[in-house]
Structures are given as structure tokens and as C-alpha cells.
Design an enzyme around this catalytic site. Structure first.
Site, short mmCIF file in Angstrom:
data_model
loop_
_atom_site.label_atom_id
_atom_site.label_comp_id
_atom_site.label_asym_id
_atom_site.label_seq_id
_atom_site.Cartn_x
_atom_site.Cartn_y
_atom_site.Cartn_z
N SER A 254 0.81 -1.21 0.00
CA SER A 254 0.00 0.00 0.00
C SER A 254 0.85 1.27 0.00
O SER A 254 1.63 1.50 -0.91
CB SER A 254 -0.97 -0.02 1.18
OG SER A 254 -1.91 1.03 1.10
N HIS A 255 0.71 2.09 1.04
CA HIS A 255 1.38 3.37 1.12
C HIS A 255 2.76 3.28 1.76
O HIS A 255 3.41 4.30 1.99
CB HIS A 255 0.52 4.35 1.92
CG HIS A 255 0.20 3.85 3.30
ND1 HIS A 255 -0.61 2.77 3.52
CD2 HIS A 255 0.59 4.28 4.52
CE1 HIS A 255 -0.71 2.55 4.82
NE2 HIS A 255 0.01 3.46 5.45
N ASP A 434 -1.72 6.93 -3.54
CA ASP A 434 -0.63 6.26 -2.84
C ASP A 434 0.00 5.20 -3.74
O ASP A 434 -0.24 5.16 -4.95
CB ASP A 434 -1.11 5.66 -1.53
CG ASP A 434 -2.08 4.50 -1.74
OD1 ASP A 434 -2.73 4.45 -2.79
OD2 ASP A 434 -2.18 3.63 -0.85
N ASP A 436 -0.41 1.96 -4.26
CA ASP A 436 -1.24 1.03 -5.05
C ASP A 436 -2.51 1.68 -5.57
O ASP A 436 -3.41 0.99 -6.06
CB ASP A 436 -1.57 -0.22 -4.23
CG ASP A 436 -2.44 0.07 -3.01
OD1 ASP A 436 -2.31 1.16 -2.44
OD2 ASP A 436 -3.24 -0.81 -2.62
N ASP A 438 -5.08 3.32 -4.20
CA ASP A 438 -6.40 3.26 -3.57
C ASP A 438 -6.68 4.40 -2.60
O ASP A 438 -7.82 4.61 -2.20
CB ASP A 438 -6.63 1.91 -2.88
CG ASP A 438 -5.66 1.62 -1.74
OD1 ASP A 438 -4.71 2.43 -1.55
OD2 ASP A 438 -5.83 0.59 -1.07
N ARG A 439 -5.66 5.16 -2.20
CA ARG A 439 -5.87 6.30 -1.30
C ARG A 439 -5.85 7.60 -2.08
O ARG A 439 -5.41 7.65 -3.23
CB ARG A 439 -4.81 6.31 -0.21
CG ARG A 439 -4.84 5.06 0.65
CD ARG A 439 -3.93 5.18 1.85
NE ARG A 439 -3.93 3.93 2.62
CZ ARG A 439 -3.66 3.84 3.91
NH1 ARG A 439 -3.38 4.93 4.59
NH2 ARG A 439 -3.69 2.68 4.52
N LYS A 543 -11.16 0.66 -1.68
CA LYS A 543 -11.09 2.12 -1.77
C LYS A 543 -10.44 2.46 -3.09
O LYS A 543 -9.67 1.68 -3.65
CB LYS A 543 -10.34 2.71 -0.58
CG LYS A 543 -9.00 2.10 -0.24
CD LYS A 543 -8.44 2.76 1.01
CE LYS A 543 -7.19 2.06 1.52
NZ LYS A 543 -7.48 0.85 2.30
#
Length: 596
Positions: A254-255, A434, A436, A438-439, A543
Site C-alpha cells: 500500500s502506502h 498512494d 497502489d 487506492d488512497r 477504496k
């Protein structure tokens, strides 16, 4: 480490691997008393480049022939090298037959009767399934979104293999004991992404999964993976609910930062496109503590840069297909928004935007949507080329790590307006993704929108978003427990059911899929989000940073419908401050602690 790896078979044998080429090896069956032949066999492998060769005891005759070219005086020093059995040679690559024949032709007199009986198969053999002994590795319990560790941990012996085999076994149990037939494998492009994809594909094939879908270049945003699961059919088309994939393996932390010494992760999304629930992840963890073997195959690497539609037959029953990373996700977004209206608004005088991809997976999707579909200039994009180490940045779209974007939007690090910057000189809309994709971070000219306010504003302006307006409005909303109550106030005023969940997107997935999974209340269309810059809806089960950006473009478009050409546009600050005047302003505080 020795180049020879002893294998437990009925006959003593060696597997020899070519340097820096993990999957190419040659299998020789050798009488125990001929063990010293090993160095000669290694030379044979290095000089022929054969991928796989299987011989009986007469293998030693070929090795002896090779020995002549190295040291003729030693070629037949050991009579045991010459046996009268009739060997059979199997090659995976036809071109290698020439190399072997050339060795045999060197010794017409010495080879004599032995070579007369040696023959080669005219058909290449398939990749055999190999069962490899292993032992449990501690510490594989997934967190709120998969298992994340330092990349060097994942690179350890059998680490990826143990986790993926345990994941496959768990998915089979969840599928009533039946092997899944279609799986998506994709990652955010971080360091070790492509190597892990190769390993995972071999395990999936060895376990009998028939269709393995991998995006071109191996990179796909997390919401795009969910879209593929929910939409893609075998011909690449499909609408929401038509998807044939039964799950997706997503390679992302992720982030978190990427690169050597940084983070890597693997998570699993189930058949509706949602992150695996706690029941699944706990079962997976238990299997990691019990694992004794994993299955794999020995195959050539998959070319992840191959054209879309390219297929690789890994076993007689398992095929890898290189798929379009964009199509199904783009279809999902077009089902939510009016792209024609957004394109028209994006061309209006007074509107401009900047999008920071943070060198993550979302950058290429922003290029596809914002530039190619909506016609925004290339200059609207920054850091939209995915990099394995994210350009040595921390790909978390917040005020700290998106500092360059924050400055471009006329803000100081705490999110307040920079008094030295004229808001009319900066873009009308700023956004970031981010690692991947999704944010999201949302900002206006000289104005930062908190994640909780962003979610509440989208809820209150659902009429501006065709996905919601076409279905009569939102049927449910939810927020994570640490976020502010801004959403609750709007939902109560609007008569929309509102839920508060623990941290973790999988809990939103349960609500979005209430009817599909539990024959419960249908809460779709649905809006949800969390304080950590995550916002999404039921178009996928993740998300979705780019979805949030298009939602804000839609809100701005509708707010400016009656604004005449040449007049100042209604901006993000105007919309948010008007919202505060109606519902009040909510505050909350988030503290981030960096691990060392």
C-alpha cells in the site's frame, strides 16, 4: 553454495542449475559409484544450455563423451561409465538436440554400441509438478490488509512459496474443497513485484488453477484488480457481476515505502473483489503453521511485457494470459461518472488541476483517465511513472509526504493556506494517490480537504454523481471508527443508514456485499471511507483514489453549471465552507508513528 542440489528420488541424482538462472536445470540419474562425475556434468550443462534432460544410468556415457573434450585421457578411465542399458533423452527445447548430437558425433568409434541405442524424444515434455518439502515459518499472520514484511524477508527461502501455498489451500477450503479455476495476479510495481509474480504463477499452475490472469507489465492498481474480478470474462469484456475470476492475489504494501530494505506485501481479494475477511485470513495463518510441502513447476519466465492477449501454457491444464490492465477498471469508472460532462468541465476557462501519482501504480491509470479520456494536459500529471522504489519517496498521500503537491496548491505543511501565495495562481483542484492507487488526497486552491470532510461532502452532494443519482441516491454509508463524525451528521439529515466499522476495508466489503454474500439488506449504492485518506464506493470492493478525484470533479462541475463563461468558478473552498455553515465543522486528530 555447491551448484549441486541432492534430490530425494529412487535413484541418486543431481539437479544442476545454471548460474543466475533459477529455473533451468538438468536432471541426471547416476549410479552411486559414479558420484565423482558431478563436475563433468556441470560442464555439460554450461556448454549445452539444456533446460531439462532425463536419462537412466547410461547418462554417464554422455558425461564421458564430454570428458573427452576436457581431458581425453580421463574419458574412459572408469569402466562403470559404460553401461549397456538403453537410455532415453527428453528435451524441453528442440534446438538443444543439436547440441547433444554434436557431442555424440565427436566419438563415433569410442561411443560405439552405446550411442547406437541412445535416442531423443521428438516431443517436448510438459512442465512436471514438483512437490517440495518445507517447514512452517513464523510471523505470517495477515494484518488489516494482507501480510507486509521487509522485502528481504519475502526473499528468504520458501517465504513466498509457503504463504502462497497456504493461501491456495485456504481458498480451496473456502470453495467447498474445489480448486479455483481463475485467479488474477497483479502488483503495484514495487521492488520484487515481478520476481514474486513469476513464483506465484508457478505455484498456481502446479496446484491446478487453469486460468492465471496477469496484467501487462505486472502492474495494476488495487481498485483495478477488484474491477477485473467483478467484471472480466474470458474475452476481456463484461459488466459488474459478470466476472469469472474467483479471486485475486495483490502484491502491495500500500502506502509503505518500496525498494531494498523497505516493504513488500501480499493480500488476497475474494470472488466479489473484496479483501479477504478475518475468517479467511485466520485460516490462512493456521495453514502457514502446519505446511509441510508446496507445489511448483520448473518453467521459463513469463514475459510480462508481452502484448495483451499473449498466452503461456505452463502445464497441460494451466494457462497464463496477459490482460489489459485498464479496460475493466475504465468501464467501472464510466459506469459511475459522465465522462463527456467531465471532459467539458475540464476544458473550462479557470479550471486546472494537478495529480500526483507518487510513482505508484495509480499513475498510469491517471494518465489513461485524466489525459487520454478527459483531455487534460500532460502537465496536469506529476510523478505518474511507476518506479520500484517510488522514486525513493514515501508513497502516502498526506500533507507530509505529498509535500511538493501541497506546495503547488498554495499550502503550508500543516494544510493551511500559504499567505504569500495568490490562490488564483494555483490549480483549482489538486489530488494524489498512494503506492497502489487506492488512497487519495484532495485539495483546492489554498485549501486542504480532510478525508472525513471529503467523505461527508461527497455524501451531501450525491446528486452530482451519476452513479448515485441514477439510483435515487445513496442507500448506505460507512466510516472507520477513527474518522470524524462529519459523515454521521450528513447521513442523519439525509435519512441514509450510517455505519461505523473497525479499521480495515474488508469491513466495508461486508456491508457493500450484504445482499450478495449474506442475503441481507442491499445497501448499494454505497459510500465509505476512513481517516487514512481512503474513499470508495460499491463500483468495486476497494477504496479507490481515482474514483474520489472524479467525484470531486463532478461536484465542482455541478456547482458551476450556472456560472457564466468568464466568471470566476466556484472552488473547493467555497463548497466546503458552505457545507460547514450548514452542518458545522468537525475536528479530529491523527498521529502517525514511524517504525525504525
Amino acid at each position: 553454495m555447491s551448484p549441486f542440489i541432492q534430490q530425494p528420488t529412487r535413484d541418486p541424482c543431481y539437479i544442476l542449475r545454471r548460474p543466475n538462472h533459477r529455473r533451468e536445470y538438468i536432471l541426471f540419474t547416476i549410479p552411486v559409484h559414479s558420484d565423482p562425475i558431478g563436475p563433468l556434468l556441470r560442464s555439460f550443462v554450461l556448454n549445452t544450455g539444456i533446460s531439462t534432460m532425463k536419462l537412466d544410468a547410461a547418462t554417464t556415457a554422455i558425461a564421458a563423451a564430454l570428458a573427452v573434450s576436457i581431458s581425453p585421457s580421463e574419458a574412459f578411465a572408469r569402466p562403470t561409465f559404460l553401461t549397456s542399458s538403453s537410455p532415453t533423452l527428453f528435451l524441453q527445447r528442440n534446438e538443444n538436440k543439436v547440441a547433444v548430437k554434436s557431442f555424440l558425433s565427436l566419438f563415433p568409434s569410442r561411443g560405439g554400441a552405446i550411442y547406437t541405442n541412445l535416442h531423443m524424444s521428438t516431443t517436448a515434455s510438459g512442465n512436471e509438478v514438483i512437490t517440495v518439502p518445507t517447514s512452517p515459518i513464523e510471523g505470517m499472520r495477515p494484518g488489516t490488509s494482507g501480510l507486509r514484511k521487509k522485502v528481504e524477508v519475502w526473499q528468504g527461502e520458501n517465504y513466498v512459496e509457503n504463504f502462497i501455498q497456504s493461501l491456495i489451500d485456504t481458498a480451496v477450503d473456502a470453495n467447498g474443497g474445489k480448486m479455483l479455476d481463475t485467479i488474477v495476479v497483479a502488483g503495484d510495481g514495487r521492488y520484487y513485484n515481478n520476481e514474486a509474480i513469476q513464483t506465484i504463477a508457478r505455484l498456481l499452475a502446479a496446484n491446478g488453477i487453469q486460468n492465471i490472469w496477469i496484467p501487462q507489465h505486472g502492474i495494476m492498481s488495487t481498485p483495478a484488480v477488484s474491477a477485473v474480478i467483478r467484471r472480466r470474462t474470458s474475452n476481456g469484456e463484461g459488466s459488474d457481476g459478470d466476472g469469472e475470476a474467483q479471486g485475486g492475489i495483490v502484491l502491495t504494501a500500500s502506502h509503505n515505502p518500496g525498494g531494498p530494505g523497505e516493504d513488500f506485501g501480499i493480500k488476497y481479494n475474494e470472488g466479489l473483489g473484496q479483501p479477504a475477511g478475518e475468517e479467511f485470513t485466520e485460516a490462512l495463518y493456521k495453514k502457514t503453521l502446519e505446511i509441510t510441502t508446496y507445489k511448483t513447476i520448473d518453467s521459463d519466465p513469463i514475459d510480462l511485457t508481452a502484448p495483451v492477449g499473449t498466452k503461456y501454457q505452463l502445464t497441460p491444464t494451466s494457462t497464463v494470459t496477459i490482460i489489459d490492465p485498464f479496460k475493466n477498471y475504465l468501464d467501472a469508472l464510466k459506469s459511475c461518472f459522465d465522462f463527456d460532462k467531465l471532459k467539458e468541465f475540464g476544458a473550462r476557462e479557470g479550471f486546472s488541476m494537478v495529480f500526483d501519482g507518487m510513482h505508484g501504480a495509480g499513475g498510469k491509470f491517471a494518465q489513461k483517465v485524466l489525459v487520454e479520456e478527459l483531455g487534460l494536459p500532460e502537465s496536469s500529471l506529476m510523478r505518474c511513472n511507476p518506479l520500484p522504489d517510488f522514486g525513493k519517496c514515501h508513497p502516502d498521500p498526506n500533507l507530509t509526504y505529498a509535500s511538493e503537491l501541497v506546495k503547488k496548491m498554495g499550502l503550508v505543511p500543516d494544510g493551511s493556506a500559504d499567505p504569500s501565495v495568490d490562490p488564483s495562481t494555483v490549480p483549482a483542484l489538486g489530488a494524489a494517490n498512494d503506492g497502489d492507487g487506492d488512497r487519495n488526497l484532495i485539495a483546492g486552491a489554498g485549501f486542504f480537504v480532510t478525508p472525513s470532510d471529503s467523505m461527508a461532502l461527497i455524501c451531501d452532494n450525491w446528486e452530482a454523481i451519476p452513479q448515485f443519482a441514477s439510483q435515487g441516491g445513496l442507500k448506505g454509508v460507512a466510516r472507520s471508527m477513527p474518522s470524524s463524525a462529519a459523515l454521521d451528521v450528513v447521513a442523519e439529515s439525509r435519512g441514509i443508514p450510517c455505519f461505523v466499522t473497525p479499521t480495515g476495508w474488508k469491513f466495508f466489503g461486508n456491508l457493500m456485499s450484504s445482499k450478495e454474500s449474506f442475503d441481507g439488506v442491499d445497501y448499494t449504492p454505497f459510500l465509505c471511507g476512513e481517516e487514512s485518506f481512503g474513499t470508495g464506493s460499491d463500483h468495486v470492493r476497494e477504496k479507490d483514489g481515482l474514483w474520489a478525484v472524479l467525484a470531486w470533479m463532478s461536484i465542482l462541475s455541478k456547482a458551476n453549471e450556472d456560472v457564466a463563461a468568464g466568471e470566476p468558478l466556484v472552488g473547493v473552498k467555497d463548497i466546503v465552507t458552505k457545507h460547514w455553515a450548514k452542518y458545522g465543522r468537525h475536528f479530529y486528530c491523527r498521529y502517525d508513528y514511524e517504525g525504525k
